[in-house]
Scaffold this motif. Sequence first.
Motif, PDB file in Angstrom:
ATOM      1  N   GLY A  94       4.665 108.363  16.237  1.00  0.00           N
ATOM      2  CA  GLY A  94       3.609 108.708  16.966  1.00  0.00           C
ATOM      3  C   GLY A  94       3.697 109.742  18.085  1.00  0.00           C
ATOM      4  N   PRO A  95       2.623 109.918  18.700  1.00  0.00           N
ATOM      5  CA  PRO A  95       2.757 111.142  19.832  1.00  0.00           C
ATOM      6  C   PRO A  95       3.771 110.625  20.938  1.00  0.00           C
ATOM      7  CG  PRO A  95       0.831 109.674  19.952  1.00  0.00           C
ATOM      8  CD  PRO A  95       1.297 109.648  18.647  1.00  0.00           C
ATOM      9  N   GLU A  96       4.003 109.092  21.190  1.00  0.00           N
ATOM     10  CA  GLU A  96       4.843 108.792  22.397  1.00  0.00           C
ATOM     11  C   GLU A  96       5.753 107.632  21.702  1.00  0.00           C
ATOM     12  OE1 GLU A  96       4.841 107.206  26.801  1.00  0.00           O
ATOM     13  OE2 GLU A  96       3.131 106.778  25.664  1.00  0.00           O
ATOM     14  N   ALA A  97       6.816 107.873  21.511  1.00  0.00           N
ATOM     15  CA  ALA A  97       7.661 106.612  21.322  1.00  0.00           C
ATOM     16  C   ALA A  97       7.734 105.563  22.162  1.00  0.00           C
ATOM     17  CB  ALA A  97       9.149 107.213  21.040  1.00  0.00           C
ATOM     18  N   ASP A  98       7.491 104.404  21.685  1.00  0.00           N
ATOM     19  CA  ASP A  98       7.099 103.093  22.381  1.00  0.00           C
ATOM     20  C   ASP A  98       5.915 103.006  23.042  1.00  0.00           C
ATOM     21  OD1 ASP A  98      10.148 102.597  21.688  1.00  0.00           O
ATOM     22  OD2 ASP A  98      10.714 103.328  23.495  1.00  0.00           O
ATOM     23  N   GLY A  99       5.012 103.897  22.761  1.00  0.00           N
ATOM     24  CA  GLY A  99       3.653 103.648  23.334  1.00  0.00           C
ATOM     25  C   GLY A  99       3.547 103.270  24.975  1.00  0.00           C
ATOM     26  N   ASP A 134      15.466  86.417  19.384  1.00  0.00           N
ATOM     27  CA  ASP A 134      16.239  87.202  18.811  1.00  0.00           C
ATOM     28  C   ASP A 134      16.764  88.196  19.528  1.00  0.00           C
ATOM     29  OD1 ASP A 134      17.449  88.212  16.187  1.00  0.00           O
ATOM     30  OD2 ASP A 134      15.911  90.024  16.244  1.00  0.00           O
ATOM     31  N   LEU A 135      16.280  88.456  20.892  1.00  0.00           N
ATOM     32  CA  LEU A 135      16.823  89.552  21.656  1.00  0.00           C
ATOM     33  C   LEU A 135      17.835  88.985  22.849  1.00  0.00           C
ATOM     34  CD1 LEU A 135      13.619  91.876  22.250  1.00  0.00           C
ATOM     35  CD2 LEU A 135      15.483  92.019  20.401  1.00  0.00           C
ATOM     36  N   ALA A 295      11.039  96.746  24.003  1.00  0.00           N
ATOM     37  CA  ALA A 295      10.806  98.132  22.978  1.00  0.00           C
ATOM     38  C   ALA A 295      12.101  98.396  22.385  1.00  0.00           C
ATOM     39  CB  ALA A 295       9.958  98.951  23.358  1.00  0.00           C
ATOM     40  N   THR A 296      13.109  98.695  23.195  1.00  0.00           N
ATOM     41  CA  THR A 296      14.512  99.100  22.801  1.00  0.00           C
ATOM     42  C   THR A 296      15.073  98.141  22.196  1.00  0.00           C
ATOM     43  OG1 THR A 296      14.519 100.506  24.803  1.00  0.00           O
ATOM     44  CG2 THR A 296      16.623  99.798  23.747  1.00  0.00           C
ATOM     45  N   GLY A 297      14.900  96.878  22.528  1.00  0.00           N
ATOM     46  CA  GLY A 297      15.606  95.571  21.827  1.00  0.00           C
ATOM     47  C   GLY A 297      15.144  95.689  20.257  1.00  0.00           C
ATOM     48  N   LEU A 298      13.827  95.750  20.209  1.00  0.00           N
ATOM     49  CA  LEU A 298      13.368  95.815  18.787  1.00  0.00           C
ATOM     50  C   LEU A 298      13.639  97.065  18.143  1.00  0.00           C
ATOM     51  CD1 LEU A 298       9.449  94.634  19.439  1.00  0.00           C
ATOM     52  CD2 LEU A 298      11.159  93.288  18.321  1.00  0.00           C
ATOM     53  N   ALA A 299      14.015  98.022  18.758  1.00  0.00           N
ATOM     54  CA  ALA A 299      14.203  99.168  17.902  1.00  0.00           C
ATOM     55  C   ALA A 299      15.647  99.282  17.641  1.00  0.00           C
ATOM     56  CB  ALA A 299      13.879 100.659  18.770  1.00  0.00           C
ATOM     57  N   ARG A 300      16.396  98.854  18.332  1.00  0.00           N
ATOM     58  CA  ARG A 300      17.793  98.446  18.026  1.00  0.00           C
ATOM     59  C   ARG A 300      18.131  97.758  16.817  1.00  0.00           C
ATOM     60  NH1 ARG A 300      19.275  95.931  22.358  1.00  0.00           N
ATOM     61  NH2 ARG A 300      19.359  97.876  23.705  1.00  0.00           N
TER      62      ARG A 300
END
Length: 538
Positions: A94-99, A134-135, A295-300
């Motif tokens: 989308g237009p901005e990673a992680d919104g 989980d994180l 957001a970084t933890g989910l994306a990892r």
Amino acid sequence: MKRRSFLRTAGIAGAAAGIGGTCWKWHEIQPGIHAPGRQEGHFLRDLGSHPDRLPPVTHTLQTDVAILGSGIGGLTAAWKLERSGHHDFLVIDGPEADGNAAGARYGEYACPTGAHYLPLPSQECMHVREILADLGILLRDAQAERPYYDERFLLHAPEERLLVNGHWHEGLLPPLQAGEQAQLERFNMQMEHLRHYHDAQGRRPFMLPSTLASEEPQWQALDRMTMKQWLDQEGYASPALHWLANYGCRDDYGARYDQVSAWAGLHYFCSRIGQASNAGSGAWLTWPDGLQTLATGLARKLGQRRQAGTVLRLEQTAQGIEALCVVIRQGIPSCMRLRARKAVCAMPLYVAARVVPSIRTLGFAPTTDLAARAPWLVANCLLKRFPRELPEAPLSWDNVVYREPGLGYVVSTHQDIRQAPPAQTVLTSYVALSHLRPQDARRWMEQASPQHLLELALADLQAAYGRGFNADVERVDITLRAHAMAIPAPGQRSNAGVRRLREADGKILFAHSDLSGFSLFEEASWWGYQAALKAMRR
């Protein structure tokens, strides 16, 4: 040191801000201005009248589940698919990673450019507990009433303070006048009752996720009046209490309490009842970069199944869905096609209404069902040193000034537990332009000069630290969020069109906090979680 309000009254900045006071120009500071999504949004907006601007498709991608949007809704959907063993998916950012969960970094100093905290989730909010476990943030007893959290992320004291007439006061309640204490005590008792009330089905009227809350008529009626009307109806005349309710609505929803529904306004006070075995009641989780850590933890967990792109058109086909996506690099657009069995539309509903032609066949009418959206400014100030503080109350994590339109500022290094404070810090100032109509605020944001944006963004910091503050500033970056969040105005909770999108279970699924009517991590992650469960069904 003298404390004053320093916002220009002349020109567009003063007219927009609606705040009086004396000011100087910040000639010595040139802020960085960031408008995530503006270029892509305007490209999408202008396509209708300029279809010739669309470049040819260069390539086609194939996947089983396409997740369109990488805010918390989209990232949660991808995380849940991966965690369930369903690995054939692709996230288009989308237009901005992680919104709205995005953050920034100045060397070793991280800071938020969007949301910055998460209240402890209750047992009703088990999907959030599952994510936190989980994180590695929730360490033990995820199912219990009082889990054990990593203490590095539990908000440390002092938590918050309020600047009134040049003096700091602990907490966010202004000094009470004669007769206000009794009203405050009655309000607190009423909120405590509402927090723990359960209907015949065992549901609370104000809970997260809100779609599971009680729908008894008495609670539904709150969606037909504003929060201010409810306070007046209940006989609450306390100026301090009205200020606090207004601040809460502006802080969570970007709009004043005479614009937000009473149901949403009470939700601010009554929904958060999570506890921890190693923290007091009402504790929060926070990180230097705000929700960017989550957001970084989910994306990892997603590996390489994520790439840049913004959806221009999403259509159903005989085999599933087909999405046309654009990537704009250095102002030059290129297009790709994405085909999948199902799509998770994890974008704001005002965007979905433009890119999903079939959205009307699902029962959603954009002309009547779309909520107004609140504009925000988020300014990050990298300081050369900590500014000098007044003696009444120490620098806190959240520091609020008793006025509008600012929401105060948070300290990114607050959780630093080293014996000595860091040499530098980042103060993050938030401004909800709730004093203007949303369309007027967006027009002002687009037309304002960097200096005018700076003056508004840093008005609370100048009120707190006076004329000498600018000497402490090394760098300022301002993030413009012109469509930051949906405003839960009266009628939004009972919006039939939004309800139909929640219930959609075909080739196109929806996963965004707009489905709840307000922008909270707990809501966005809930819809992402539910969309993933639907997407796995053949």
